[in-house]
Design an enzyme around this catalytic site. Sequence first.
Site, PDB file in Angstrom:
ATOM      1  N   ALA A 110       0.852  -1.189   0.000  1.00  0.00           N
ATOM      2  CA  ALA A 110       0.000   0.000   0.000  1.00  0.00           C
ATOM      3  C   ALA A 110       0.893   1.247   0.000  1.00  0.00           C
ATOM      4  O   ALA A 110       2.069   1.181   0.366  1.00  0.00           O
ATOM      5  CB  ALA A 110      -0.923   0.022   1.216  1.00  0.00           C
ATOM      6  N   PHE A 111       0.309   2.399  -0.403  1.00  0.00           N
ATOM      7  CA  PHE A 111       1.142   3.605  -0.547  1.00  0.00           C
ATOM      8  C   PHE A 111       1.703   4.084   0.783  1.00  0.00           C
ATOM      9  O   PHE A 111       2.640   4.870   0.813  1.00  0.00           O
ATOM     10  CB  PHE A 111       0.342   4.728  -1.219  1.00  0.00           C
ATOM     11  N   LYS A 112       1.147   3.605   1.874  1.00  0.00           N
ATOM     12  CA  LYS A 112       1.618   4.061   3.184  1.00  0.00           C
ATOM     13  C   LYS A 112       3.092   3.718   3.423  1.00  0.00           C
ATOM     14  O   LYS A 112       3.751   4.348   4.241  1.00  0.00           O
ATOM     15  CB  LYS A 112       0.721   3.512   4.282  1.00  0.00           C
ATOM     16  N   ASP A 113       3.609   2.755   2.665  1.00  0.00           N
ATOM     17  CA  ASP A 113       5.038   2.436   2.774  1.00  0.00           C
ATOM     18  C   ASP A 113       5.934   3.610   2.390  1.00  0.00           C
ATOM     19  O   ASP A 113       7.029   3.745   2.935  1.00  0.00           O
ATOM     20  CB  ASP A 113       5.390   1.250   1.862  1.00  0.00           C
ATOM     21  N   LEU A 116       5.992   5.385   5.646  1.00  0.00           N
ATOM     22  CA  LEU A 116       6.379   4.639   6.849  1.00  0.00           C
ATOM     23  C   LEU A 116       7.702   3.888   6.713  1.00  0.00           C
ATOM     24  O   LEU A 116       8.240   3.410   7.706  1.00  0.00           O
ATOM     25  CB  LEU A 116       5.244   3.711   7.279  1.00  0.00           C
TER      26      LEU A 116
END
Length: 496
Positions: A110-113, A116
Amino acid sequence: MFISTRDNTNKVHASEAIMRGMVPEGGLFLPEALPQVTFDDLAAHTEDSYQEIACWILGMLLDDFTPNEVADCVAKAYNEQTFDHEAVTPLVKLTENRYILELWHGPTAAFKDLALQIMPHLLVTSVRKNACEKDIVILVATSGDTGKAALEGFKNVKGTQIIVFYPHEGVSRMQELQMVTTDGNNTSVVAVKGNFDDCQRAVKEIFADQDMIAEVDKLGYQFSSANSINWGRLSPQVVYYFSAYLQLVRHGRIKLGDKIDFSVPTGNFGNILAGWIAKEMGLPVEKFICASNENNVLTDFFNSGTYDSNRPFMRTISPSMDILVSSNLERYLYLKNGRNGEEIKEWMDALKEKGSFAVSDALLQQMAEDIVAIDCDDKTTKKVIHDIYEETHYLLDTHTAVGVYAAQSIGSERIAVVDATANPFKFVEAVQSALHPEETASSEDALELMKDLAKETNTPVHRALAALTQSGVRPHRIIEQNDIRSAVVNILQEKR
Ligand SMILES: *Cc1c(COP(=O)(O)O)cnc(C)c1O
């Protein structure tokens, strides 16, 4: 220096804003002035790698970080081990004038990587710069994607512990498997018998609990947060808007200076805000398309000027956008409305007390210069996945499909880039049923379904999901809501 959207704090440097997360009295940190990028600057960076663009942009957005500190964080976050594509966020041409920005090549799909993977390093650097001797404990309440991305980002990062709370039987099977199979010597995952709001409330209470703070202090720890209101999570997302634009220039799709649109599947308004900040810094963007699912509170807001969260919460096939209070909108309103902290406070108090607030017609018109808002229901989302696959053999996830629908709906010839926020295999049940609307699923088991979908569409399963197995499950606690505090203390004692 950084100020608060409610004008209620002393100015601080980026490192302190990152350590604190948000202003304790309410309010979010923002740079006092956004750095500016000229045409010549863009021209000078056209051939840059993702990592070079990240050093350039983050160097400007993190005022008290030295170039070496930024470069060190960037190198640790974006490399062959963490992202499986050389471009980090590659662009794919979907149809004439429509491009997909694949933001899911990181370790959790997911783009949250993108945020994060680097945020733990920014935090550790911030702690060092402020001569803080304690280890940092990150507490995360998650409804799915953030928990796993935070675990992967923080695992084995020296000087940190991460504890993730998720609702027992309240996340998808795939999301749970991703979390409970995480390795690392500083990660803990706890299932709480309650819903997401219960987890979130408990975590927030711990942050404000002086006894608890004193107790973990004795063990040599201090708390921090990894949620999307932290500048350390938002600023890295500005980078891929520059990267996408410069890729289009490099590949001869546009001339430097041409304006494009971005379509952003939106929940908490973090991703789209990062893009808008890029525009305010000087990136040539005409419009941001704010794409929502049936939880269309933002569509109504941008069309009417009234933000009204008093409506049923819908569970959709794009669950990471199921949200009715979009925290980062506060930052946009502050900057767009002449930096009036008093008015922001009034609006946010009204939102808290009666669930709604309204802005002036003048502001509504100004917002329309930047943002077009469009929503898309589940039925249409599935149709988009189906039709795009038929036409192009490109497989969209449910969130990205909402963004594609919105980009198609505005009826513009301008080039639009759609942020692909998740890999389709992460939401395999919905994607599979979109491709075969008339049939029942070939398997009950998500892992089996993934294999079937990969075979049928000749699309490889994302490595983060392909590696999942039942046998990789590690021991984790399942607790009652009332035991969250004692679980935190017990875990930290065990880790010492
Ligand atoms: C978190 C998330 C979103 C929403 O992003 P915001 O920054 O909260 O607007 C969209 N799609 C996916 C897949 C996500 O995980």
